[in-house]
Enzyme design. Structure first.
Site, PDB file in Angstrom:
ATOM      1  N   ASN A  17       0.825  -1.357  -0.095  1.00  0.00           N
ATOM      2  CA  ASN A  17       0.008  -0.040  -0.013  1.00  0.00           C
ATOM      3  C   ASN A  17       0.972   1.217   0.040  1.00  0.00           C
ATOM      4  O   ASN A  17       2.004   1.254  -0.009  1.00  0.00           O
ATOM      5  CB  ASN A  17      -1.027   0.079   1.077  1.00  0.00           C
ATOM      6  CG  ASN A  17      -0.190   0.009   2.535  1.00  0.00           C
ATOM      7  OD1 ASN A  17       0.894   0.559   2.607  1.00  0.00           O
ATOM      8  ND2 ASN A  17      -0.741  -0.373   3.301  1.00  0.00           N
ATOM      9  N   CYS A  41      -8.097  -2.347  -6.262  1.00  0.00           N
ATOM     10  CA  CYS A  41      -7.427  -2.641  -4.858  1.00  0.00           C
ATOM     11  C   CYS A  41      -8.071  -2.264  -3.964  1.00  0.00           C
ATOM     12  O   CYS A  41      -9.246  -2.692  -3.858  1.00  0.00           O
ATOM     13  CB  CYS A  41      -6.037  -1.731  -5.300  1.00  0.00           C
ATOM     14  SG  CYS A  41      -6.361  -0.110  -5.580  1.00  0.00           S
ATOM     15  N   SER A  42      -7.722  -1.357  -2.949  1.00  0.00           N
ATOM     16  CA  SER A  42      -8.839  -0.811  -2.410  1.00  0.00           C
ATOM     17  C   SER A  42      -9.915   0.027  -2.689  1.00  0.00           C
ATOM     18  O   SER A  42     -11.144  -0.140  -2.915  1.00  0.00           O
ATOM     19  CB  SER A  42      -8.207  -0.217  -0.817  1.00  0.00           C
ATOM     20  OG  SER A  42      -7.407  -1.294  -0.345  1.00  0.00           O
ATOM     21  N   ASP A  43      -9.381   1.358  -2.915  1.00  0.00           N
ATOM     22  CA  ASP A  43     -10.145   2.297  -3.467  1.00  0.00           C
ATOM     23  C   ASP A  43     -10.047   2.241  -5.099  1.00  0.00           C
ATOM     24  O   ASP A  43     -10.877   3.100  -5.911  1.00  0.00           O
ATOM     25  CB  ASP A  43      -9.816   3.671  -3.019  1.00  0.00           C
ATOM     26  CG  ASP A  43     -10.210   4.026  -1.636  1.00  0.00           C
ATOM     27  OD1 ASP A  43     -11.305   3.314  -1.165  1.00  0.00           O
ATOM     28  OD2 ASP A  43      -9.389   4.352  -0.862  1.00  0.00           O
ATOM     29  N   GLY A  44      -9.058   1.648  -5.599  1.00  0.00           N
ATOM     30  CA  GLY A  44      -8.991   1.704  -7.135  1.00  0.00           C
ATOM     31  C   GLY A  44      -8.435   2.874  -7.939  1.00  0.00           C
ATOM     32  O   GLY A  44      -8.876   3.250  -9.018  1.00  0.00           O
ATOM     33  N   ASP A  79      -5.103   3.853  -7.043  1.00  0.00           N
ATOM     34  CA  ASP A  79      -3.425   3.939  -6.808  1.00  0.00           C
ATOM     35  C   ASP A  79      -2.773   2.832  -7.674  1.00  0.00           C
ATOM     36  O   ASP A  79      -2.410   2.682  -8.691  1.00  0.00           O
ATOM     37  CB  ASP A  79      -2.884   3.769  -5.441  1.00  0.00           C
ATOM     38  CG  ASP A  79      -3.330   5.216  -4.382  1.00  0.00           C
ATOM     39  OD1 ASP A  79      -3.043   6.135  -5.182  1.00  0.00           O
ATOM     40  OD2 ASP A  79      -3.844   5.335  -3.447  1.00  0.00           O
ATOM     41  N   ARG A  80      -2.906   1.444  -6.962  1.00  0.00           N
ATOM     42  CA  ARG A  80      -2.432   0.407  -7.548  1.00  0.00           C
ATOM     43  C   ARG A  80      -3.199   0.034  -8.866  1.00  0.00           C
ATOM     44  O   ARG A  80      -2.696  -0.511  -9.668  1.00  0.00           O
ATOM     45  CB  ARG A  80      -2.471  -0.840  -6.518  1.00  0.00           C
ATOM     46  CG  ARG A  80      -1.618  -0.858  -5.438  1.00  0.00           C
ATOM     47  CD  ARG A  80      -1.723  -1.827  -4.370  1.00  0.00           C
ATOM     48  NE  ARG A  80      -2.799  -1.085  -3.112  1.00  0.00           N
ATOM     49  CZ  ARG A  80      -2.864  -1.668  -2.004  1.00  0.00           C
ATOM     50  NH1 ARG A  80      -1.912  -2.532  -1.532  1.00  0.00           N
ATOM     51  NH2 ARG A  80      -3.667  -0.993  -1.186  1.00  0.00           N
TER      52      ARG A  80
END
Lengths: 556, 643
Positions: free
Chosen positions: B274, B337-340, B342-343
């Site tokens: 993260n 990813c989590s919020d979509g 970054d990764r």
């Protein structure tokens, strides 16, 4: 024992050959006294594979049912596999390779049998002798002379027959100084800087021993080197502690009291076995593709190879600084003066001297500073990174030099006339060669074995115009300036061209290099003084009157 | 302006980062820049530092020579001033503290920057990149994918753009339902369409599945994506997080897709860490690289311990997985990813770059960034610390993406139209806040700020100096023969990107650049050809035959190609001053010239643009460190190389 007696099975059919980036091939395998050959029989004229047995560093046998697999690991880092039907044939081939790849006798080696039709054995061997070098280097004439005190190799076994020494030092003094230096390697001139006449000398350690012996002649010799100027620098390639310890075994260093004009620096350099093991570890790290990034970095660090490159460049930089910036002469030595000493002195010359950055100049430098200066190639390059044999005197000093030169080239891609290809070729030739250049350990041995009469010279052959072209750097723009390399660890890199030579990566790079070549060629054609510019200037000349006319017309 | 207490301090020393050298000059503080002008008249170097680039200012304890001020920049520049009077130092320090913490968007440089363009030019600049046209290029809308207006008013998802592409069978209720089941409402939408196999790359955020929650609309949504691909009914769902992180999220009512509930999916964790891990990793990396007289061992150990290259490889691995699934299996892939933002952005963008040669061109790369990063709401303002900083939100996510691209350019020297200087320049401006493109966190916010009316577009600026960013060995035929890049992920291909992280440490750069040199040759080839053509036409106009003329006189001068003036592309073209200097250098060793001054309107070009590389401080570092009695002035001097 005749070489052919080692060969119990000369030919095997239905052998499968596997190597990187080629589809597996079936064909005939053949062992001769010096080569391993493989042909798939489709094209009669050409061998699919022809390797010098001397290039083979290690082989591994494995039995699979009734057939066997031999893995061949070469000194140029290529690894290939042969699947041989028939266990007996497989074992025979393996034992032939083992015996023939580790020949000890120089005159049995392939260079003594290599007779290509386009080369003749008559004519001078090598690029230049010490005498010729002296004659060509006018700045030496005043204060330096050629001494032939070693003409019969009795003063120093590893030195060439002629060396350059201060004019005011006579041969008797040289003999006495030689007795005071390990292996008789008394201080001789290695390079005279074209800008200020300062010199780089090299020698082996003085034999001061535990009871601090001294030698008047050695002191006088060094005094004559700096000739009135108050200062010279001795760069000792061992740590101060190591130098102290060397006294216990009869060696030592130049003490302040005896050599009052000389200021000594110690720079620790690893040598011998340690460096050889670095190479082994590095190649091992490079050949395992399964490593994670962390593991890779840790193995790379652990090999210490880049640390050796780093320290060699640092010390060469120090020498250059002393000579060029400070304007003082330098004496470089370690213990024996045949490895790191040559590494540092030749690197310093590459950085200082534009003449050593051409193809010819570089090869002459290698000839003078490595071949003639007595780097024991045969001992140092007996094995490379894969061998399981117990290490004797192996040490990849020369490879280290090539790596350092590559680093300099990376930082000054326009300053060297030769390309990476030349360095790669040399890295290969030094371990296994058709030529006699890297045979033996010294001039004396080469003389005794008749190398010059019975083999061809690699350097001469590299300089033939059609061959040389392959090794030119398309971007070369000569510069007279000193090319100081950056020695931050961040500025140095793994020499992928050598260590990752057999990966796809190398192929992409090769294509890009060709593209660069074609751009340069196009440019030469376009901007060549003979074509476009003539055309341009003549057109301009023709145009001017018209334009003047036009101007007048507009004014009217 | 009212924040500037002392506009000018004289007799300021600038210390070299890696050696004991220093230069003296004058420090100026303006509303937008901190400027250092060397007093030495012959080689007056200037350093311009944009306030937005400053990450931190530190006042060190007083020394005999003055008060040291350490400034760290987001573009990895580090400057160390020594100011003679503590009062001045304090004034500069407190002014800077205020200046580098703008409180509102209006204070950002972009709103005052004026490159002397009229409104029409500004507008044209903003129109250069057209995402609708980009989707059209991919072949969307088509019989399976349509444009939906569900987010026209940003009602369904605030952080998405207005125009979104979804499967034809995904009705509005399905979209809305799915968005309610996804973190921040970021439901699955199309980001890249691989026309050849009709396979789609979609992106979203994590589902709010908790331990057992289900959402029929969301399941339908994935079903619709699956149906839109006739090649392969199966879709890959890539959760780019490490499994542990995803599990932890379940406790918070979020989580990942349960394969039992979604037919036809193949679920896969990828394991990219993260933003906090990435931030820490970069910090460690920079710490190691900033060490003076670093040994090879410490360098390699530090590189390993930072984990930075491991993270870069993780991103690359994910992108390769994505590209393989799409191009080889022809399967559609959903990335989250989590919020979509970054990764997911990293993987989608890099994956598309591997699949589509267009993204490897200069224009295409801009489109890619505009699509996957800007429009889909990568939080540039937070990640790059533009305004109202929350240190926990800052992370080098976009930098990592640029680095992945650089690693690819190293593996495929002929595949990219641009060189690394293009990437570095983009990085520079992501932080400079000089252009409007990267301001704010989402499209909606950018619209509210009226950026298109009030600021300029970086892309127009970069295109205008395109020749500086070209890769001379870029080959169209390579793109044709390698439409899909298949990079090797062996560890030794991942290298430290010196020119990025040591951009301003000139002593580390190669002294001569092949890139620059070949580019100059190529340019000169083109020019010569042009001149010949022009002259021919002219001659024809005069009725003179253009058949080869006999050379009447030898050419006036030796026709050397103009030398590359700077090692670093993107450098301002050679000014007269530089020409003069270059001539000087031939005669006498020239003293350190650092940055060529950026032009006064603050137009920043890649710094590190002097014709000489010098300041051989590195050797001083390595020699001076050994506690040798300093008999020799152990300092390397002057680079007398002109390159």
């Amino acid at each position: 024992m005749e070489l052919s007696e080692h060969i119990k099975t000369a030919n095997v059919e239905d052998v499968t050959l596997r190597r990187p980036f080629h589809p597996a091939l079936r064909g005939t395998l053949c062992v001769t006294s010096h080569h391993l050959l493989f042909s798939d029989g489709k094209d009669e004229a050409s061998w699919q594979l022809l390797i010098l047995l001397k290039n083979i560093d290690a082989i591994e046998k494995r039995a699979v049912g009734s057939s066997g697999t031999i893995t061949i690991k070469c000194k140029d880092l290529l690894v290939l596999q042969l699947e041989i039907p028939g266990m007996e044939e497989c074992l025979n081939i393996a034992s032939s390779i083992e015996a023939l790849s580790s020949l000890e006798s120089v005159t049995e080696m392939y260079p003594f049998f290599y007779r290509p039709s386009h080369l003749t054995l008559s004519g001078p061997w090598g690029l230049s002798s010490m005498e010729q070098y002296y004659k060509q280097t006018e700045r030496l004439w005043d204060r330096w002379r050629i001494s032939t005190v070693n003409s019969d190799y009795s003063v120093c076994l590893s030195y060439p027959s002629a060396v350059i020494v201060p004019r005011e030092v006579d041969d008797d003094m040289l003999i006495r100084s030689a007795r005071f230096r390990q292996g008789g390697r008394f201080p001789v001139l290695s390079y005279c800087h074209h800008r200020n006449g300062m010199v780089i000398m090299r020698s082996s350690q003085p034999l001061t021993g535990a009871n601090k012996k001294s030698c008047k002649e050695d002191e006088l010799l060094l005094r004559a080197v700096i000739d009135g100027s108050k200062l010279g620098y001795i760069i000792d390639l061992r740590s101060a502690q190591q130098a102290q310890q060397a006294r216990m075994t009869g060696g030592g260093f130049e003490s302040k009291s005896c050599y009052s004009d000389w200021k000594r620096f110690h720079r620790h350099h690893e040598r011998g076995k340690v460096v050889q093991e670095s190479l082994i570890k590095l190649v091992e790290a490079c050949s395992d593709p399964s490593h994670s990034v962390d593991r890779w970095l840790s193995k790379l660090e652990n090999s210490k190879w880049l640390s050796h490159v780093h320290s060699a460049l640092c010390t060469a930089g120090l020498v250059v600084e002393c000579v060029e910036r400070d304007g003082h002469s330098v004496l470089v030595h370690g213990s024996e003066g045949t490895d790191n000493t040559l590494l540092v002195s030749s690197l310093a010359q590459l950085i200082l001297d534009p003449a050593s950055r051409t193809v010819t100049g570089f090869l002459c430098l290698l000839e003078r500073e490595w071949i003639q200066a007595g780097h024991p190639f045969q001992q140092r390059c007996a094995h490379s990174a894969y061998s399981h044999a117990r290490l004797k005197q192996e040490c990849p000093s020369f490879l280290l030099l090539l790596d350092c030169v590559w680093q300099v080239w990376r930082q000054f891609p326009l300053a060297l006339e030769f390309s990476e290809a030349l360095l790669l070729r040399l890295a290969q030739e030094v371990y296994a060669s058709n030529y006699g250049t890297f045979l033996c350990n010294s001039e004396q041995e080469r003389c005794a074995a008749g190398v010059k009469e019975n083999t061809h010279c690699l350097f001469q052959s590299l300089l033939r115009p059609d061959i040389e072209e392959q090794y030119l750097n398309p971007l070369y723009e000569p510069t007279d300036l000193v090319i100081w390399p950056s020695v931050h660890p961040q500025s140095l890199q793994l020499w992928t061209g050598l260590f990752l030579r057999w990966t796809e990566y190398a192929q992409n790079m090769e294509e890009a290099r060709e593209e660069v070549w074609s751009i340069v060629k196009e440019h030469r054609e376009q901007a060549g003084p003979d074509r476009t510019n003539n055309m341009l200037s003549t057109h301009c000349d023709t145009l001017t009157p018209f334009e003047n006319l036009m101007d007048e017309l507009t004014i009217l | 302006m009212e924040h500037i207490r002392t506009p000018k301090v004289e007799q300021v020393k600038l210390l070299d980062r890696f050696s004991n050298k220093s230069v003296t000059g004058t420090l100026h503080l303006t509303a937008t820049h901190l400027i250092f002008v060397e007093s030495n008249s012959t080689s007056a170097q200037e350093i311009w530092i944009l306030h937005h680039h400053i990450a931190s200012v530190e006042k060190l304890s007083l020394t005999t020579s003055g008060c040291p001020l350490l400034i760290q920049c987001r573009n990895f520049r580090l400057v160390h001033f020594v100011i003679p009077r503590e009062r001045d130092c304090h004034d500069i320090y407190s002014s800077l503290l205020r200046l580098l913490r703008p409180v509102s968007y209006d204070e950002l440089y972009a709103f005052s920057y004026n490159p002397k363009q009229n409104d029409q030019q500004r507008e044209e600049g903003w129109q250069l990149i057209d995402l609708a046209a980009e989707f059209e290029r991919m072949g969307v809308p088509c019989d399976q994918w349509q444009l939906t207006d569900v987010n026209r008013e940003y009602k369904v998802c605030e952080t998405y753009p207005r125009d979104l592409y979804v499967p034809i069978t995904a009705s509005k209720p399905i979209i809305v339902g799915s968005s309610k089941f996804r973190s921040k409402g970021r439901f699955p939408v199309l980001t890249y369409f691989y026309q050849e196999k009709k396979a789609a790359v979609c992106r979203c955020s994590q589902p709010l599945s908790g331990f057992s929650a289900r959402c029929l609309e969301d399941e339908h949504m994935l079903q619709a994506i699956s149906k839109a691909n006739h090649n392969s009914r199966c879709i890959y769902v890539m959760d780019t997080r490490p499994k542990l992180n995803a599990l932890a999220n379940r406790a918070a009512g979020k989580g990942y897709e349960n394969e039992d509930n979604y037919p036809n999916i193949r679920f896969q964790f990828v394991g990219i860490e993260n933003i906090h891990v990435m931030r820490g990793s970069l910090q460690k990396l920079l710490e190691v690289m900033g060490t003076r007289s670093l040994s090879m061992t410490d360098y390699l150990v530090g590189l390993e311990n930072s984990g930075w290259l491991r993270h870069i490889k993780a991103i690359m691995d994910a992108a390769i997985f994505l590209a393989k699934a799409v191009t080889v299996e022809g399967a559609s892939v959903l990335v989250h990813c989590s919020d979509g933002w970054d990764r997911t952005a990293q993987v989608c963008a890099l994956g598309s770059l591997l699949m589509d040669p267009y993204y490897r061109t200069i224009k295409g790369f801009m489109v890619l960034i505009e699509k996957d990063w800007i429009s889909f709401g990568h939080k540039f303002a937070d990640r790059c610390d533009q305004l109202d900083p929350d240190p926990k939100e800052v992370s080098p996510i976009f930098t990592q993406f640029l680095e992945c691209v650089w690693q690819l350019t190293e593996q495929f020297p002929q595949a990219f139209e641009f060189s690394e200087w293009f990437l570095i320049q983009i990085h520079e401006h992501v932080h400079s806040c000089q252009f409007g493109n990267f301001l704010g966190n989402s499209q909606r916010q950018r619209e509210d700020l009226q950026l298109k009316e009030r600021t300029y577009s970086l892309w127009a600026h970069l295109l205008s100096e395109k020749q500086n960013y070209l890769n001379p060995v870029y080959s169209l035929s390579f793109a044709e023969s390698h439409p899909v890049l298949e990079p090797s992920t062996q560890a030794y291909h991942f290298k430290f990107w010196r020119n990025m992280y040591h951009q301003y440490d000139r002593s580390m750069h190669p002294r001569q650049s092949i890139l620059k040199h070949v580019l100059t040759l190529k340019e000169s080839n083109r020019e010569l050809e042009g001149t010949v053509q022009a002259l021919k036409t002219k001659l024809q106009a005069f009725g003179v035959s253009t058949s080869p003329l006999k050379p009447q006189t030898p050419p006036r001068e030796r026709s050397l190609p103009s030398r590359p003036q700077s090692l670093i592309l993107g450098a301002p073209l050679l000014s007269r001053k530089e020409v003069q200097q270059e001539e000087d250098e031939e005669v006498l060793g020239e003293e350190a010239r650092e940055d060529a001054p950026a032009s006064t309107d603050g137009e920043r070009t890649v710094e590190g643009s002097s014709a000489t590389e010098n300041g051989y401080g590195e050797l001083t570092g390595s020699f001076g460190s050994k506690n040798e009695p300093a008999v020799v002035t152990l300092e390397f001097g002057v680079a007398r190389m002109t390159c």
